[in-house]
Write a protein that holds these residues in place. Structure first.
Motif, PDB file in Angstrom:
ATOM      1  N   ARG A 266      52.194  35.527  39.414  1.00 41.48           N
ATOM      2  CA  ARG A 266      51.007  34.892  38.839  1.00 41.48           C
ATOM      3  C   ARG A 266      51.240  33.419  38.510  1.00 41.48           C
ATOM      4  O   ARG A 266      50.307  32.625  38.475  1.00 41.48           O
ATOM      5  CB  ARG A 266      50.575  35.638  37.573  1.00 41.48           C
ATOM      6  N   LYS A 267      52.483  33.050  38.288  1.00 37.29           N
ATOM      7  CA  LYS A 267      52.783  31.656  37.960  1.00 37.29           C
ATOM      8  C   LYS A 267      52.618  30.745  39.171  1.00 37.29           C
ATOM      9  O   LYS A 267      52.343  29.555  39.026  1.00 37.29           O
ATOM     10  CB  LYS A 267      54.215  31.543  37.434  1.00 37.29           C
ATOM     11  N   TYR A 268      52.799  31.318  40.374  1.00 36.36           N
ATOM     12  CA  TYR A 268      52.778  30.499  41.585  1.00 36.36           C
ATOM     13  C   TYR A 268      51.513  30.686  42.414  1.00 36.36           C
ATOM     14  O   TYR A 268      51.058  29.741  43.058  1.00 36.36           O
ATOM     15  CB  TYR A 268      54.008  30.823  42.447  1.00 36.36           C
ATOM     16  N   ILE A 269      50.961  31.892  42.436  1.00 35.63           N
ATOM     17  CA  ILE A 269      49.783  32.155  43.261  1.00 35.63           C
ATOM     18  C   ILE A 269      48.521  31.781  42.497  1.00 35.63           C
ATOM     19  O   ILE A 269      48.244  32.329  41.428  1.00 35.63           O
ATOM     20  CB  ILE A 269      49.740  33.637  43.685  1.00 35.63           C
TER      21      ILE A 269
ATOM     22  N   LEU B 231      49.914  41.939  41.003  1.00 35.73           N
ATOM     23  CA  LEU B 231      50.858  40.830  41.007  1.00 35.73           C
ATOM     24  C   LEU B 231      51.764  40.913  39.785  1.00 35.73           C
ATOM     25  O   LEU B 231      51.307  41.261  38.698  1.00 35.73           O
ATOM     26  CB  LEU B 231      50.119  39.486  40.997  1.00 35.73           C
ATOM     27  N   SER B 232      53.020  40.559  39.972  1.00 40.05           N
ATOM     28  CA  SER B 232      53.946  40.496  38.850  1.00 40.05           C
ATOM     29  C   SER B 232      53.672  39.226  38.051  1.00 40.05           C
ATOM     30  O   SER B 232      52.978  38.313  38.516  1.00 40.05           O
ATOM     31  CB  SER B 232      55.389  40.493  39.354  1.00 40.05           C
ATOM     32  N   GLU B 233      54.225  39.167  36.857  1.00 43.47           N
ATOM     33  CA  GLU B 233      54.056  37.976  36.033  1.00 43.47           C
ATOM     34  C   GLU B 233      54.634  36.747  36.726  1.00 43.47           C
ATOM     35  O   GLU B 233      54.081  35.646  36.626  1.00 43.47           O
ATOM     36  CB  GLU B 233      54.731  38.186  34.675  1.00 43.47           C
TER      37      GLU B 233
END
Length: 242
Positions: free
Chosen positions: A155-158, A150-152
């Motif tokens: 990661r903020k949303y998932i 996952l990209s940064e």
């Protein structure tokens, strides 16, 4: 306790060897011989009412070989798809949706599926291996736990994600079929929660030493912001050596 530990370690080593053998087999898949495929693709909404017109498939002929990759559309496929924006006809809209779904990158992957499987296996762990059958053929079934990078930003949303797969191998160790499942939950803009589920089924074959996809079904369902929906796509390929 020592016996149980030794048994568990032996099982883990055996599964690791199976994964290594599968990767070695995939790396030997030929990609220099020229092949051609007639690809038929249908896209439809999940839960589509029986009274609605069935979606119209789109068909394209694709070729891959030493000279490169190309796709060719027939006129009777292009015309109804181009008219979809002019007439509110479900079959015409379906033709355009199917044509839009036949992306060159995906068709190329179908004809060079070994490399795509390798990418998945690089982030996979075998959790179970057992004897099985697939469409009446003897097979080995591998259960895999997948770790998706996952990209940064993602990661903020998932907030929750699970992914797993099942692969059936023939007696020589080549993939016959595979299934993949993905489940994601998250939150966007602090207040909007969302959920996404995807499932895929693949059938494989070998043409001129090249591992290719013969059938690919994909279903996706999502909800968020008070709305929900889903879509199913089916691609079938007739592949032959040039």
């Amino acid at each position: 306790m020592r016996f149980a530990l030794a048994f568990l370690l032996a099982g883990a080593i055996a599964r690791a060897d199976t994964l290594s053998d599968l990767k070695a087999r995939l790396s030997s898949s030929a990609d220099t011989t020229a092949v051609t495929a007639t690809v038929s693709y249908v896209s439809s909404r999940l839960g589509q009412k029986s009274a609605e017109a069935p979606p119209r498939p789109a068909t394209v002929v694709a070729t891959d070989g030493p000279d490169g990759f190309q796709m060719c559309w027939a006129r009777d496929v292009i015309r109804p798809a181009m008219q979809a924006g002019q007439k509110e006809d479900e079959r015409r809209r379906g033709a355009r949706a199917a044509m839009d779904g036949l992306k060159p990158t995906e068709i190329y992957d179908y004809l060079n599926i070994a490399s795509s499987i390798m990418e998945v296996l690089n982030n996979a762990e075998v959790t179970e291996e057992k004897s099985d059958t697939w469409q009446g053929r003897p097979a080995r079934r591998l259960a895999l736990k997948l770790t998706l990078p996952l990209s940064e930003k993602d990661r903020k949303y998932i907030k929750e994600m699970s992914a797993d797969a099942t692969v059936w191998l023939d007696e020589e160790g080549w993939p016959l079929a595979a299934e993949r499942r993905l489940h994601i939950k998250g939150r966007a803009m602090l207040v909007i929660s969302f959920e996404q589920k995807e499932s895929e089924r693949f059938e494989f074959g070998r043409v001129a030493g090249r591992l290719v996809t013969l059938r690919h079904e994909k279903s996706s369902e999502g909800s968020g912001g008070g709305e929900s929906g889903g879509r199913k796509t089916v691609a079938t390929l007739e592949v032959a050596q040039l």
